[in-house]
Scaffold this motif. Sequence first.
Motif, PDB file in Angstrom:
ATOM      1  N   TRP A  51       0.819  -1.210   0.000  1.00 55.40           N
ATOM      2  CA  TRP A  51       0.000   0.000   0.000  1.00 55.40           C
ATOM      3  C   TRP A  51       0.855   1.263   0.000  1.00 55.40           C
ATOM      4  O   TRP A  51       0.549   2.235  -0.675  1.00 55.40           O
ATOM      5  CB  TRP A  51      -0.947   0.002   1.199  1.00 55.40           C
ATOM      6  N   ILE A  52       1.928   1.277   0.781  1.00 56.82           N
ATOM      7  CA  ILE A  52       2.780   2.466   0.870  1.00 56.82           C
ATOM      8  C   ILE A  52       3.796   2.410  -0.260  1.00 56.82           C
ATOM      9  O   ILE A  52       4.913   1.924  -0.106  1.00 56.82           O
ATOM     10  CB  ILE A  52       3.517   2.529   2.230  1.00 56.82           C
ATOM     11  N   GLY A  53       3.416   2.876  -1.411  1.00 59.27           N
ATOM     12  CA  GLY A  53       4.305   2.861  -2.569  1.00 59.27           C
ATOM     13  C   GLY A  53       4.659   4.265  -3.016  1.00 59.27           C
ATOM     14  O   GLY A  53       4.610   5.222  -2.241  1.00 59.27           O
ATOM     15  N   SER A  54       5.004   4.409  -4.287  1.00 55.11           N
ATOM     16  CA  SER A  54       5.322   5.727  -4.827  1.00 55.11           C
ATOM     17  C   SER A  54       4.118   6.656  -4.754  1.00 55.11           C
ATOM     18  O   SER A  54       4.269   7.875  -4.676  1.00 55.11           O
ATOM     19  CB  SER A  54       5.786   5.605  -6.285  1.00 55.11           C
ATOM     20  N   GLY A  55       2.917   6.077  -4.773  1.00 58.18           N
ATOM     21  CA  GLY A  55       1.730   6.902  -4.619  1.00 58.18           C
ATOM     22  C   GLY A  55       1.732   7.657  -3.310  1.00 58.18           C
ATOM     23  O   GLY A  55       1.272   8.797  -3.225  1.00 58.18           O
ATOM     24  N   SER A  56       2.278   7.028  -2.250  1.00 64.01           N
ATOM     25  CA  SER A  56       2.385   7.684  -0.944  1.00 64.01           C
ATOM     26  C   SER A  56       3.633   8.559  -0.872  1.00 64.01           C
ATOM     27  O   SER A  56       3.573   9.719  -0.453  1.00 64.01           O
ATOM     28  CB  SER A  56       2.434   6.638   0.174  1.00 64.01           C
ATOM     29  N   LEU A  57       4.768   7.994  -1.275  1.00 59.10           N
ATOM     30  CA  LEU A  57       6.040   8.702  -1.168  1.00 59.10           C
ATOM     31  C   LEU A  57       6.058   9.975  -1.994  1.00 59.10           C
ATOM     32  O   LEU A  57       6.647  10.990  -1.582  1.00 59.10           O
ATOM     33  CB  LEU A  57       7.181   7.775  -1.600  1.00 59.10           C
ATOM     34  N   PHE A  58       5.409   9.955  -3.153  1.00 64.28           N
ATOM     35  CA  PHE A  58       5.408  11.118  -4.034  1.00 64.28           C
ATOM     36  C   PHE A  58       4.018  11.760  -4.134  1.00 64.28           C
ATOM     37  O   PHE A  58       3.847  12.942  -3.821  1.00 64.28           O
ATOM     38  CB  PHE A  58       5.889  10.724  -5.436  1.00 64.28           C
ATOM     39  N   GLY A  59       3.020  10.986  -4.581  1.00 59.86           N
ATOM     40  CA  GLY A  59       1.695  11.558  -4.823  1.00 59.86           C
ATOM     41  C   GLY A  59       1.031  12.108  -3.578  1.00 59.86           C
ATOM     42  O   GLY A  59       0.605  13.269  -3.539  1.00 59.86           O
ATOM     43  N   LYS A 133       8.371   6.168 -12.664  1.00 61.64           N
ATOM     44  CA  LYS A 133       8.542   7.624 -12.648  1.00 61.64           C
ATOM     45  C   LYS A 133       9.097   8.071 -11.293  1.00 61.64           C
ATOM     46  O   LYS A 133       9.997   8.919 -11.218  1.00 61.64           O
ATOM     47  CB  LYS A 133       7.209   8.313 -12.928  1.00 61.64           C
ATOM     48  N   GLY A 134       8.564   7.507 -10.211  1.00 64.44           N
ATOM     49  CA  GLY A 134       9.069   7.837  -8.884  1.00 64.44           C
ATOM     50  C   GLY A 134      10.520   7.440  -8.728  1.00 64.44           C
ATOM     51  O   GLY A 134      11.324   8.175  -8.135  1.00 64.44           O
ATOM     52  N   GLY A 135      10.877   6.281  -9.255  1.00 58.92           N
ATOM     53  CA  GLY A 135      12.273   5.839  -9.194  1.00 58.92           C
ATOM     54  C   GLY A 135      13.202   6.756  -9.960  1.00 58.92           C
ATOM     55  O   GLY A 135      14.355   6.981  -9.547  1.00 58.92           O
ATOM     56  N   GLY A 136      12.721   7.302 -11.071  1.00 57.22           N
ATOM     57  CA  GLY A 136      13.536   8.237 -11.841  1.00 57.22           C
ATOM     58  C   GLY A 136      13.845   9.492 -11.048  1.00 57.22           C
ATOM     59  O   GLY A 136      14.984   9.977 -11.024  1.00 57.22           O
ATOM     60  N   GLN A 151      16.787   8.929 -17.322  1.00 59.32           N
ATOM     61  CA  GLN A 151      17.701   7.798 -17.165  1.00 59.32           C
ATOM     62  C   GLN A 151      17.350   6.984 -15.918  1.00 59.32           C
ATOM     63  O   GLN A 151      17.368   5.750 -15.939  1.00 59.32           O
ATOM     64  CB  GLN A 151      19.143   8.305 -17.066  1.00 59.32           C
ATOM     65  N   GLY A 152      17.031   7.697 -14.831  1.00 60.98           N
ATOM     66  CA  GLY A 152      16.662   7.022 -13.605  1.00 60.98           C
ATOM     67  C   GLY A 152      15.396   6.203 -13.750  1.00 60.98           C
ATOM     68  O   GLY A 152      15.264   5.120 -13.174  1.00 60.98           O
ATOM     69  N   THR A 153      14.462   6.727 -14.545  1.00 64.33           N
ATOM     70  CA  THR A 153      13.218   5.999 -14.803  1.00 64.33           C
ATOM     71  C   THR A 153      13.494   4.694 -15.528  1.00 64.33           C
ATOM     72  O   THR A 153      12.933   3.642 -15.191  1.00 64.33           O
ATOM     73  CB  THR A 153      12.263   6.867 -15.642  1.00 64.33           C
ATOM     74  N   LEU A 154      14.372   4.739 -16.502  1.00 63.72           N
ATOM     75  CA  LEU A 154      14.730   3.527 -17.254  1.00 63.72           C
ATOM     76  C   LEU A 154      15.441   2.520 -16.352  1.00 63.72           C
ATOM     77  O   LEU A 154      15.156   1.308 -16.402  1.00 63.72           O
ATOM     78  CB  LEU A 154      15.617   3.897 -18.437  1.00 63.72           C
ATOM     79  N   ILE A 155      16.347   2.998 -15.515  1.00 63.64           N
ATOM     80  CA  ILE A 155      17.069   2.107 -14.595  1.00 63.64           C
ATOM     81  C   ILE A 155      16.096   1.439 -13.624  1.00 63.64           C
ATOM     82  O   ILE A 155      16.166   0.226 -13.371  1.00 63.64           O
ATOM     83  CB  ILE A 155      18.147   2.895 -13.820  1.00 63.64           C
ATOM     84  N   THR A 156      15.168   2.225 -13.083  1.00 64.45           N
ATOM     85  CA  THR A 156      14.173   1.679 -12.156  1.00 64.45           C
ATOM     86  C   THR A 156      13.325   0.627 -12.846  1.00 64.45           C
ATOM     87  O   THR A 156      13.040  -0.443 -12.275  1.00 64.45           O
ATOM     88  CB  THR A 156      13.257   2.800 -11.623  1.00 64.45           C
ATOM     89  N   ILE A 332       9.557   1.875  -3.531  1.00 63.82           N
ATOM     90  CA  ILE A 332       9.425   1.845  -4.993  1.00 63.82           C
ATOM     91  C   ILE A 332       9.556   0.426  -5.535  1.00 63.82           C
ATOM     92  O   ILE A 332       8.752  -0.028  -6.356  1.00 63.82           O
ATOM     93  CB  ILE A 332      10.466   2.773  -5.639  1.00 63.82           C
ATOM     94  N   LEU A 333      10.568  -0.299  -5.053  1.00 65.09           N
ATOM     95  CA  LEU A 333      10.799  -1.656  -5.542  1.00 65.09           C
ATOM     96  C   LEU A 333       9.655  -2.595  -5.161  1.00 65.09           C
ATOM     97  O   LEU A 333       9.154  -3.358  -5.990  1.00 65.09           O
ATOM     98  CB  LEU A 333      12.121  -2.199  -4.981  1.00 65.09           C
TER      99      LEU A 333
END
Length: 495
Positions: A51-59, A133-136, A151-156, A332-333
């Motif tokens: 539940w606590i994903g990029s949606g929480s960390l960023f959004g 996108k969050g990983g980027g 580049q970060g988005t692609l790596i993620t 993120i992962l």
Amino acid sequence: MTYLIVTIAYILILAGIIIRKSKGVKNEEDFIVAGRNVPVYLLVGTLVTTWIGSGSLFGTAGLTFQVGFSELWFSLGAWIGILAVYFIAARVRRISQYTLTDILEKRYSSMARLLGTITIIVAYLIIAGYQFKGGGRFLSILTEGSISVEQGTLITFLIIIAFTAFAGMVSIVSIDIFNGSVMILAIVLAVPFAISGFGGWDNVVNTINEVSPNHLSVFEGHEPIWYISIMLPTLMLLLSESSVYQKFSSAKDAKSAKKAVMGMFIGVVGIEFLMCLLSVVGFAIYADDPRFFLADGSVNAPMSEEIILRIGFEQLPALVGSLLFAGGAAIILSTGNTFLMVTSTNFSRDILEKYFIKEMSEKTKLLVQRVAIIILGFIAYLIMTQFDEILSMAFISYTMIGAALAPPLLATFFWKRVTKQGGIASILAGMLSVIIIEVLNRSCIILDLGIISFPFDPKMVAIPALIASVTALVVVSLLTKPTTKEIIEPFFEKE
């Protein structure tokens, strides 16, 4: 450099755990539901970090930066949803299907399963996409711009694809207990350090009162309809969260699944409240920073979504900040893994195995699942490029899943009169209403239909979508022949 070393070291530790656990994957059941042998403490960890994903960390962090403590209404929807799930967790595990769409087919029909699968695939690919996108953004901040956001988005994208395809659900539940622990510790430490670094709570309050007093209130600054609209997407999503139901099926037994829900509730409430508090503190810290505001004084929405990581990188002691970044990597992962896993499971089992490749060995099933992860991950990457904000992606995906699946899913457990035709109509109405509104918004059409006008605020989409879904469910069910007792009974057996 400390941040980079700690983050890379943590990712390598996770990779080692995944490689070790992947050796135990022997068949499709191991890959999809971890052999149905996950203990409570691991299930709690994986449910929280799902539940606590990029949606929480960023959004969610960005929404808090924009509106302050009233963001808690957005989180409240999920909290209520978790408590509601508590009453059906044991039933889900007892039925012992793999996915939410298995439940839809068991109660309604194969058509309901197919429509549910399509809804989940579309919405979850959006969710998986904003993990990329969050990983980027994460990697760009971590390397101080040496790695661009693109580049970060692609790596993620590549890392998440590799993690997920390698060991499936076994890898996810194995690393999530570590991810959950790091995440909780990082947020608990970050809040007091950020407050003290700004001169104490009184200084935070005084600064916000000068700039935007409503940021300190949970109840002021918005119309009543706003609070309902902001709460509905998370409430409906949680009630129809396919990855959560899939993880219930990973539990040892029904009792374990129910215990895990209460652990999830405690963990999610604690972490989301602290994230909200940290973002409010961040609003005070960066109240005069031009990076976070546009020329007209309004909030720079994409930049506001980086508030928690900016605090970690620019305001906290290196050790605490590094821990926060390790927690960010974990978030993120883990979330990216989970949503790709569920999407590929639905695609391979509900479409490929059911309609195209019906006879497969266990080895072939695993291969198909892994190939599906790679293909769907690439599609999620392409979808992600069409959006600028993670929050807008969250609202669209949450509402599509919630409006299309929550009403028919809850009806399977709580309304005996619901029919297969009503379930199908509900899924279609919920899914199509969100798609139609989004298409009209993107077409830039100015249209006034009386009860609804365009462009339509994305934060308000949940209300018309839910009305359409529930209306279709009730009306069509009452107009069609009741379902047979044999189909209904498994969903209403006493615990």
